[in-house]
Scaffold this motif. Structure first.
Motif, PDB file in Angstrom:
ATOM      1  N   ALA A   2      59.935  65.536  47.649  1.00 11.19           N
ATOM      2  CA  ALA A   2      61.364  65.804  47.525  1.00 11.19           C
ATOM      3  C   ALA A   2      61.861  66.556  48.752  1.00 11.19           C
ATOM      4  O   ALA A   2      61.118  67.298  49.396  1.00 11.19           O
ATOM      5  N   VAL A   4      63.600  69.072  49.066  1.00  8.42           N
ATOM      6  CA  VAL A   4      63.573  70.535  49.018  1.00  8.42           C
ATOM      7  C   VAL A   4      62.248  71.086  49.520  1.00  8.42           C
ATOM      8  O   VAL A   4      62.192  72.192  50.039  1.00  8.42           O
ATOM      9  N   CYS A  76      57.649  74.167  44.325  1.00  9.41           N
ATOM     10  CA  CYS A  76      57.116  73.160  45.249  1.00  9.41           C
ATOM     11  C   CYS A  76      55.596  73.093  45.200  1.00  9.41           C
ATOM     12  O   CYS A  76      55.000  72.060  45.517  1.00  9.41           O
ATOM     13  N   TYR A 101      60.193  69.160  41.845  1.00 10.27           N
ATOM     14  CA  TYR A 101      61.372  68.440  42.343  1.00 10.27           C
ATOM     15  C   TYR A 101      61.118  66.932  42.420  1.00 10.27           C
ATOM     16  O   TYR A 101      61.989  66.123  42.116  1.00 10.27           O
ATOM     17  N   SER A 105      63.202  63.934  40.232  1.00  7.41           N
ATOM     18  CA  SER A 105      63.848  62.740  40.797  1.00  7.41           C
ATOM     19  C   SER A 105      63.141  61.470  40.332  1.00  7.41           C
ATOM     20  O   SER A 105      63.795  60.446  40.080  1.00  7.41           O
ATOM     21  N   LEU A 194      71.322  65.439  41.477  1.00  8.56           N
ATOM     22  CA  LEU A 194      70.041  66.019  41.891  1.00  8.56           C
ATOM     23  C   LEU A 194      69.837  65.886  43.399  1.00  8.56           C
ATOM     24  O   LEU A 194      69.415  66.838  44.065  1.00  8.56           O
ATOM     25  N   TYR A 198      69.281  68.569  46.272  1.00  9.38           N
ATOM     26  CA  TYR A 198      68.132  68.539  47.174  1.00  9.38           C
ATOM     27  C   TYR A 198      68.549  68.536  48.640  1.00  9.38           C
ATOM     28  O   TYR A 198      67.838  69.054  49.487  1.00  9.38           O
ATOM     29  N   PRO A 237      66.157  70.942  37.761  1.00  7.72           N
ATOM     30  CA  PRO A 237      64.936  70.188  38.058  1.00  7.72           C
ATOM     31  C   PRO A 237      63.791  70.482  37.084  1.00  7.72           C
ATOM     32  O   PRO A 237      63.014  69.580  36.762  1.00  7.72           O
ATOM     33  N   SER A 241      61.836  67.692  35.050  1.00  7.54           N
ATOM     34  CA  SER A 241      60.395  67.502  35.264  1.00  7.54           C
ATOM     35  C   SER A 241      59.644  67.537  33.933  1.00  7.54           C
ATOM     36  O   SER A 241      58.605  66.888  33.785  1.00  7.54           O
TER      37      SER A 241
END
Lengths: 353, 333
Positions: A2, A4, A76, A101, A105, A194, A198, A237, A241
């Motif tokens: 992602a 981010v 992350c 993240y 997505s 989203l 990001y 997120p 997730s």
């Protein structure tokens, strides 16, 4: 990975956002310091008290941003496949590193594909029923088999639509065709939000929030900006997730279309004139009649109930669950905004869903 | 007091070793949160910041609530399972979720049969209604459509198909929700909800997950089962009801007679108009049989269940610490 969590975003954050936050903090500190000095000079205790209060608030704002960065780095580094293992859940790619993240997505992408597949299945059935409903047959009088002697010297016979009666099925499927479109667009809408997050635009709220939170009468607005950044970067997120972990059931990762995978919902049931076999299909339709065309569309069985169910499952995956994530985000904004300032009434935003 | 706190902290960090995976995480979260709160309180105390001290005290209360919720979940798993497997609710199945799924499958099958019958009538009616007779010789001729009486019968069948199709979709959506909670409510949604509730930023999300897990696990199947029990009890008890009425799909009895397209007007003999009226009476009688399945079992039942779920989510999110405006979810009903 992602946006981010990758190096490009880190550079963007370090080169753009952090300097902006620093400028905002320094500017605010200067204003507060000047106010304090003026207050002392004119012996105004209200001004000095305000300056002291706001100096603490700016420290709180900066600590919040530091905390937010730490949380983002933590998210992350979390591997959702390992989290799935903790809760005894299997995922489609258990050996890959999927951070929070990415998982968020991926879920929305899968939901969009799933709802698009539902749209295809529903539209195919509607197409079939519409084509079959428009078929017209002219049955000549005094017929022997398929030869009508009544048409030898003119026209004498009966005109009818042998498969004209799909009004009930079309009415049912129309609702779910519209529902599938809504599901597809909703999944894309939530995905765009989203991606918007990001791409880092929400980080621009942070320096604005730091500055405005320390200004008179702007505390609630500044708090709202910081809170929105926190909630859209953390809560939204995280919720998505979690739904990624439920993806085997929600978006049916194992399956593709309906129970009969050989029914591939080919658009070209009757090929174009330029393609081979076109003449044969048209001739067959002309002589063999309505049943021939029916078999072309539904070689095995007419699965309209499965198509309806598919559209309903897509609604759950692409509308209901992401809406729950958005509701949780909006509720968190309300809850956290109370921590930073005044309560924000977000009831109008929930009507957006 | 200090020694007691020290032993409690050590105990909290040691206890995770006795439990399975997610409980480890939960207790670790508990320990880390307690440590962080201690740090925040010390900073507030050191700098004389009453706001920080008050926040730390408030969060300590929430942490205690978290501990109670965790203990309740570990012990309450068995309570939820015992509700789920209660004989009165499970109706002979292993759990109430299985019982609700069986009921939904049964209603979908019945609705599918009804839909097939409606479609069959629709096909016959539309074929007869589309007929027209044509005769043309040497450029002279006429066209007549004597089947107009059948045309008006197609619209009610479309409406019936609309209602039954919608109910099939609604039941399918509920079946998917039950499937999700059966797989994930106790082992994912509830534990994660409790862990997320620990942290201030995610308290609302955690509360919503807890509410979703409990409401969908218990209230949704309960609503389906109660509606089915209520309707079955009513039918069993009502001896005075018309015994000839059948409640569900049955063999079709309406006769859709063939239309003679060339017969435009029959004033003295039985013609197309009488056949259309006869078809209408037959359809009216047949469609009455579908109302119980289509409206009571397949529409009213799911609506009641979903409203129960929405009300439960609202109540539980309030208890869990962050009330959520679930009017958006209620609009899905």
């Amino acid at each position: 990975m992602a946006d981010v969590c990758n190096i490009i975003f880190t550079n963007f954050f370090n080169d753009t956002i952090l300097p902006l936050i620093a400028y905002a903090s320094i500017t605010t500190a200067i204003i507060i310091a000047l106010s304090f000095m003026v207050g002392r000079a004119i012996s105004n205790p209200k001004l000095t008290l305000w300056a002291k209060t706001e100096s603490i608030q700016i420290v709180v704002s900066l600590f919040t941003i530091f905390f937010l960065i730490t949380i983002i780095n933590t998210l992350c580094s979390i591997n959702m496949n390992e989290v799935a293992g903790i809760f005894d859940i299997t995922t489609s790619a258990p050996t890959e590193h999927v951070d929070v993240y990415d998982a968020a997505s991926t879920y929305l992408e899968e939901a969009a594909i799933y709802s698009h597949n539902a749209l295809i299945a529903t539209r195919y059935h509607l197409q079939a029923y519409t084509v079959l409903g428009y078929l017209n047959a002219f049955i000549c009088d005094f017929s022997t088999g398929s030869i009508g002697w009544g048409c030898l010297f003119g026209y004498s016979g009966e005109n009818q639509q042998p498969l004209g009666g799909y009004g009930a099925k079309v009415a049912a499927l129309n609702i779910f065709f519209n529902s599938s479109i809504i599901s597809y667009f909703s999944a894309l809408n939530f995905l765009f939000i989203l991606i918007f997050v990001y791409k880092g635009f929400v980080f621009l709220f942070l320096p604005l929030g730091v500055f405005l939170r320390a200004m008179p009468y702007m505390r609630s607005f500044g708090s709202l900006l910081i809170t929105m950044a926190i909630c859209f970067l953390v809560v939204y997120p995280v919720m998505l997730s979690i739904f990624y972990l439920m993806g085997d059931v929600l978006v049916n990762r194992e399956g593709d279309y309906l129970s009969d995978p050989s029914m591939n919902y080919n658009e070209k049931v009757f090929p174009d004139e330029a393609e081979s076999g076109a003449a044969g299909s048209s001739t067959g339709a002309a002589f063999a009649g309505a049943d021939y065309i029916y078999e072309k569309y539904f070689p095995g069985e007419d699965r309209y109930i499965e198509a309806i169910s598919f559209a309903a499952y897509a609604f759950i995956a692409a509308v209901f669950m992401p809406s729950v994530a958005m509701l949780a985000t909006i509720a968190s904004i309300s809850y956290i905004a109370r921590l930073y300032g005044e309560e924000i009434d977000l009831s109008r935003i929930t009507r957006m869903i | 007091m200090k020694r007691t706190m020290l032993f409690l902290l050590i105990f909290l960090f040691m206890v995770p070793m006795a439990f399975a995976a997610w409980q480890n995480i939960a207790l670790l979260a508990f320990g880390i949160s307690a440590g962080l709160l201690a740090v925040i309180y010390m900073v507030g105390f050191g700098f004389g910041l009453n706001e920080m001290q008050m926040m730390a005290k408030e969060e300590l209360v929430q942490l205690i609530v978290f501990g109670l919720l965790l203990a309740t979940l570990v012990g309450g798993d068995s309570i939820l399972n015992s509700i789920s497997t209660n004989e009165g609710l499970a109706q002979g199945s292993a759990t109430m979720q299985d019982a609700a799924t069986l009921i939904i499958d049964d209603i979908i099958d019945d609705s599918g049969e009804i839909m097939d019958q409606i479609s069959s009538y629709d096909l016959q009616i539309s074929r007869e209604a589309s007929k027209s007779s044509q005769c043309s010789i040497m450029g002279m001729g006429y066209t007549v459509s004597g089947c107009g009486g059948y045309t008006v019968l197609a619209a009610p069948l479309s409406i019936a198909g609309n209602i039954v199709g919608f109910s099939i979709g609604e039941l399918s959506a509920m079946k998917r929700l039950i499937q999700i909670t059966k797989e994930f409510a106790l082992n994912l949604l509830l534990p994660l909800g409790i862990v997320l509730r620990t942290v201030k930023f995610t308290r609302g999300a955690g509360g919503l997950l807890i509410a979703l897990g409990v409401a969908l696990y218990i209230m949704l199947p309960a609503g389906i089962i109660f509606n089915e029990m209520m309707a079955a009890t009513f039918l069993d008890d009502d001896d005075e009801f018309d015994a000839e009425l059948v409640y569900g799909p049955a063999a079709p009895t309406a006769n859709i007679a063939e239309c003679n397209a060339g017969d435009a007007a029959s004033l003295t003999t039985t013609g197309n108009e009488d056949n259309a009226k006869e078809a209408y009476r037959g359809l009216r009688s047949d469609i009455r049989k579908y109302i119980y399945t289509a409206l009571v079992r397949a529409t009213l039942g799911p609506v009641i269940s979903l409203l129960l779920v929405a009300a439960s989510i609202k109540a539980i999110t309030s208890l869990a610490g962050a009330e959520i405006d679930i009017s958006a979810i209620s609009r899905f009903v």
